[in-house]
Design a protein around this motif. Structure first.
Motif, PDB file in Angstrom:
ATOM      1  N   UNK A   1       0.814  -1.214   0.000  1.00  0.00           N
ATOM      2  CA  UNK A   1       0.000   0.000   0.000  1.00  0.00           C
ATOM      3  C   UNK A   1       0.849   1.267   0.000  1.00  0.00           C
ATOM      4  N   UNK A   2       2.151   1.143   0.141  1.00  0.00           N
ATOM      5  CA  UNK A   2       3.020   2.320   0.226  1.00  0.00           C
ATOM      6  C   UNK A   2       3.636   2.570  -1.149  1.00  0.00           C
ATOM      7  N   UNK A   3       3.156   3.578  -1.818  1.00  0.00           N
ATOM      8  CA  UNK A   3       3.651   3.880  -3.167  1.00  0.00           C
ATOM      9  C   UNK A   3       4.679   5.006  -3.164  1.00  0.00           C
ATOM     10  N   UNK A   4       4.553   5.935  -2.221  1.00  0.00           N
ATOM     11  CA  UNK A   4       5.489   7.049  -2.130  1.00  0.00           C
ATOM     12  C   UNK A   4       6.171   6.988  -0.764  1.00  0.00           C
ATOM     13  N   UNK A   5       7.496   6.864  -0.792  1.00  0.00           N
ATOM     14  CA  UNK A   5       8.266   6.650   0.435  1.00  0.00           C
ATOM     15  C   UNK A   5       8.902   7.956   0.879  1.00  0.00           C
ATOM     16  N   UNK A   6       8.856   8.220   2.163  1.00  0.00           N
ATOM     17  CA  UNK A   6       9.511   9.392   2.729  1.00  0.00           C
ATOM     18  C   UNK A   6      11.017   9.287   2.492  1.00  0.00           C
ATOM     19  N   UNK A   7      11.588  10.260   1.810  1.00  0.00           N
ATOM     20  CA  UNK A   7      12.982  10.177   1.390  1.00  0.00           C
ATOM     21  C   UNK A   7      13.961  10.659   2.452  1.00  0.00           C
ATOM     22  N   UNK A   8      13.587  11.656   3.221  1.00  0.00           N
ATOM     23  CA  UNK A   8      14.513  12.239   4.206  1.00  0.00           C
ATOM     24  C   UNK A   8      13.802  12.362   5.552  1.00  0.00           C
ATOM     25  N   UNK A   9      13.716  11.262   6.298  1.00  0.00           N
ATOM     26  CA  UNK A   9      13.048  11.324   7.595  1.00  0.00           C
ATOM     27  C   UNK A   9      13.770  12.275   8.544  1.00  0.00           C
ATOM     28  N   UNK A  10      13.044  12.942   9.420  1.00  0.00           N
ATOM     29  CA  UNK A  10      13.702  13.825  10.393  1.00  0.00           C
ATOM     30  C   UNK A  10      14.530  13.017  11.379  1.00  0.00           C
ATOM     31  N   UNK A  11      15.565  13.640  11.888  1.00  0.00           N
ATOM     32  CA  UNK A  11      16.396  13.020  12.907  1.00  0.00           C
ATOM     33  C   UNK A  11      16.462  13.940  14.122  1.00  0.00           C
ATOM     34  N   UNK A  12      16.684  13.372  15.285  1.00  0.00           N
ATOM     35  CA  UNK A  12      16.838  14.224  16.468  1.00  0.00           C
ATOM     36  C   UNK A  12      18.093  15.070  16.355  1.00  0.00           C
ATOM     37  N   UNK A  13      18.053  16.257  16.928  1.00  0.00           N
ATOM     38  CA  UNK A  13      19.237  17.127  16.892  1.00  0.00           C
ATOM     39  C   UNK A  13      20.354  16.585  17.769  1.00  0.00           C
ATOM     40  N   UNK A  14      20.006  15.704  18.701  1.00  0.00           N
ATOM     41  CA  UNK A  14      21.002  15.074  19.572  1.00  0.00           C
ATOM     42  C   UNK A  14      20.438  13.775  20.101  1.00  0.00           C
ATOM     43  N   UNK A  15      21.335  12.869  20.498  1.00  0.00           N
ATOM     44  CA  UNK A  15      20.939  11.618  21.145  1.00  0.00           C
ATOM     45  C   UNK A  15      21.666  11.545  22.481  1.00  0.00           C
ATOM     46  N   UNK A  16      20.982  10.986  23.468  1.00  0.00           N
ATOM     47  CA  UNK A  16      21.558  11.012  24.815  1.00  0.00           C
ATOM     48  C   UNK A  16      22.774  10.104  24.943  1.00  0.00           C
ATOM     49  N   UNK A  17      22.712   8.930  24.283  1.00  0.00           N
ATOM     50  CA  UNK A  17      23.813   7.976  24.355  1.00  0.00           C
ATOM     51  C   UNK A  17      24.136   7.473  22.947  1.00  0.00           C
ATOM     52  N   UNK A  18      25.407   7.305  22.659  1.00  0.00           N
ATOM     53  CA  UNK A  18      25.793   6.793  21.341  1.00  0.00           C
ATOM     54  C   UNK A  18      25.236   5.403  21.111  1.00  0.00           C
ATOM     55  N   UNK A  19      25.078   4.626  22.194  1.00  0.00           N
ATOM     56  CA  UNK A  19      24.601   3.256  22.033  1.00  0.00           C
ATOM     57  C   UNK A  19      23.095   3.169  21.827  1.00  0.00           C
ATOM     58  N   UNK A  20      22.410   4.303  21.690  1.00  0.00           N
ATOM     59  CA  UNK A  20      21.009   4.289  21.286  1.00  0.00           C
ATOM     60  C   UNK A  20      20.861   4.511  19.777  1.00  0.00           C
ATOM     61  N   UNK A  21      21.989   4.602  19.068  1.00  0.00           N
ATOM     62  CA  UNK A  21      21.962   4.724  17.610  1.00  0.00           C
ATOM     63  C   UNK A  21      22.396   3.388  17.015  1.00  0.00           C
ATOM     64  N   UNK A  22      21.454   2.547  16.558  1.00  0.00           N
ATOM     65  CA  UNK A  22      21.859   1.249  16.002  1.00  0.00           C
ATOM     66  C   UNK A  22      22.685   1.413  14.738  1.00  0.00           C
ATOM     67  N   UNK A  23      23.722   0.620  14.614  1.00  0.00           N
ATOM     68  CA  UNK A  23      24.495   0.558  13.372  1.00  0.00           C
ATOM     69  C   UNK A  23      23.636  -0.095  12.290  1.00  0.00           C
ATOM     70  N   UNK A  24      23.553   0.466  11.070  1.00  0.00           N
ATOM     71  CA  UNK A  24      22.749  -0.185  10.026  1.00  0.00           C
ATOM     72  C   UNK A  24      23.232  -1.613   9.773  1.00  0.00           C
ATOM     73  N   UNK A  25      22.309  -2.551   9.889  1.00  0.00           N
ATOM     74  CA  UNK A  25      22.649  -3.971   9.770  1.00  0.00           C
ATOM     75  C   UNK A  25      21.645  -4.695   8.892  1.00  0.00           C
ATOM     76  N   UNK A  26      22.139  -5.600   8.075  1.00  0.00           N
ATOM     77  CA  UNK A  26      21.296  -6.561   7.386  1.00  0.00           C
ATOM     78  C   UNK A  26      21.093  -7.774   8.288  1.00  0.00           C
ATOM     79  N   UNK A  27      20.061  -8.548   8.000  1.00  0.00           N
ATOM     80  CA  UNK A  27      19.699  -9.677   8.853  1.00  0.00           C
ATOM     81  C   UNK A  27      19.899 -11.000   8.120  1.00  0.00           C
ATOM     82  N   UNK A  28      20.124 -12.036   8.902  1.00  0.00           N
ATOM     83  CA  UNK A  28      20.210 -13.402   8.378  1.00  0.00           C
ATOM     84  C   UNK A  28      19.328 -14.274   9.262  1.00  0.00           C
TER      85      UNK A  28
END
Length: 334
Positions: free
Chosen positions: A152-179
């Motif tokens: 049902x999703x034909x038009x995808x949001x291209x540039x999602x907003x991001x927070x101006x800051x994150x409290x901890x670096x470990x709350x930012x997941x590294x982009x990962x593929x799954x197996x």
């Protein structure tokens, strides 16, 4: 990618038949750093988000308990990780970013397509998206779920907003593929009957089955503890990121998990793990990883491929109502 969990040392349900009806299938996700797209199942990757749907923000209070601790933007953190990977990073310093005011844009945590793995719960949607606020809410981030029909999703949001800051670096997941890989799990021993717990702690049935848990000692309590721990660490619940299966306990004893809307017992949906295995669960390390380990960024936790750390190394487990996908999820740190 393909990762294979080594077979369990033996069929525990064959020795303890009471466990057989309690077997559940869990899907280990085995996230490894990669370059996912919106059409991939991923951890920390981009989401197939409708262009005409507002991006979720967290509007709860975000209290700064340590004024001298700097915060950085997601892009600051990505640049830092790239510098670590190339050996160009020195000591991280500087004032960081201003503490954000008002609602904070949530970060993608996971995207799971039903074509890649079975999704638990009552929804017939073929796509699950998980986001969180990258600030502490108690001892954990606050999560949000979206169930979707991807066609049902034909038009995808291209540039999602991001927070101006994150409290901890470990709350930012590294982009990962799954197996994804399916394994069989059994309950944590504290969710079993007292009688079955006693049987698992008794070295006799193990010895009769020819299973050597550890070298026999003159201390009966030590033998019983070894049998109990062998079941808990090696035969019951797989570590790491997973969908479904049984709940991992450890920080507390088992607690009731009931839907806050209808009081139906909730079921495990997703485990967000700080590490894929540790010193007590190395038997679950994939066979492929033993011969060719996946490289880790410097200063990473062992087997911490996603760069996520929760509550000093515990897991965040999401449970959902089995009757309605619209009922709120339950968050559990264990």
């Amino acid at each position: 990618m393909r990762f294979t969990t080594p077979p369990r040392p033996f069929d525990v349900a064959g020795v303890f038949p009471q466990l057989a009806p309690l077997a559940r299938t869990a899907t280990r996700l085995h996230p490894r750093p990669g370059s996912p797209t919106v059409h991939d199942s991923s951890v920390g990757g981009p989401l197939l988000w409708p262009a005409d749907e507002p991006w979720p923000h967290c509007d709860e209070p975000h209290v700064r308990l340590m004024p001298d601790s700097p915060v950085f933007s997601p892009e600051d953190e990505r640049q830092w990780r790239r510098a670590l990977a190339t050996g160009e990073a020195g000591t991280r310093n500087g004032p960081g970013r201003p503490w954000p005011e008002g609602p904070i844009a949530m970060l993608p945590v996971a995207q799971l397509y039903a074509r890649d793995l079975p999704l638990p719960g009552p929804s017939s949607a073929d796509l699950l998206q998980v986001l969180w606020c990258p600030f502490d809410h108690g001892s954990q981030p606050k999560t949000a779920l979206r169930w979707r029909f991807s066609a049902e999703i034909s038009h995808v949001l291209q540039s999602p907003p991001e927070p101006s800051a994150i409290q901890h670096s470990f709350y930012l997941p590294e982009p990962c593929l799954l197996a994804p890989e399916q394994v069989v799990e059994y309950p944590h021993p504290l969710e079993l009957s007292d009688q079955l717990q006693q049987q698992l702690a008794d070295p006799g049935p193990w010895e009769a089955a020819g299973v050597v848990v550890h070298e026999h000692s003159d201390d009966d309590d030590e033998d019983e503890s070894a049998s109990y721990d062998f079941y808990r660490h090696t035969l019951s619940i797989s570590p790491g990121w997973k969908v479904g299966g049984w709940t991992r306990w450890g920080l507390t004893d088992p607690q009731p998990r009931f839907c806050p809307v209808c009081a139906t017992e909730a079921i495990p949906l997703l485990t967000i793990a700080s590490t894929e295995w540790n010193a007590g669960s190395e038997s679950w390390m994939p066979q492929e990883e033993r011969s060719t380990p996946t490289p880790l960024l410097p200063r990473s936790n062992p087997a911490g491929f996603t760069q996520v750390t929760l509550a000093h190394g515990y897991d965040l487990q999401l449970h959902i109502c089995p009757l309605s996908p619209d009922h709120p999820q339950i968050e559990l740190i264990q």
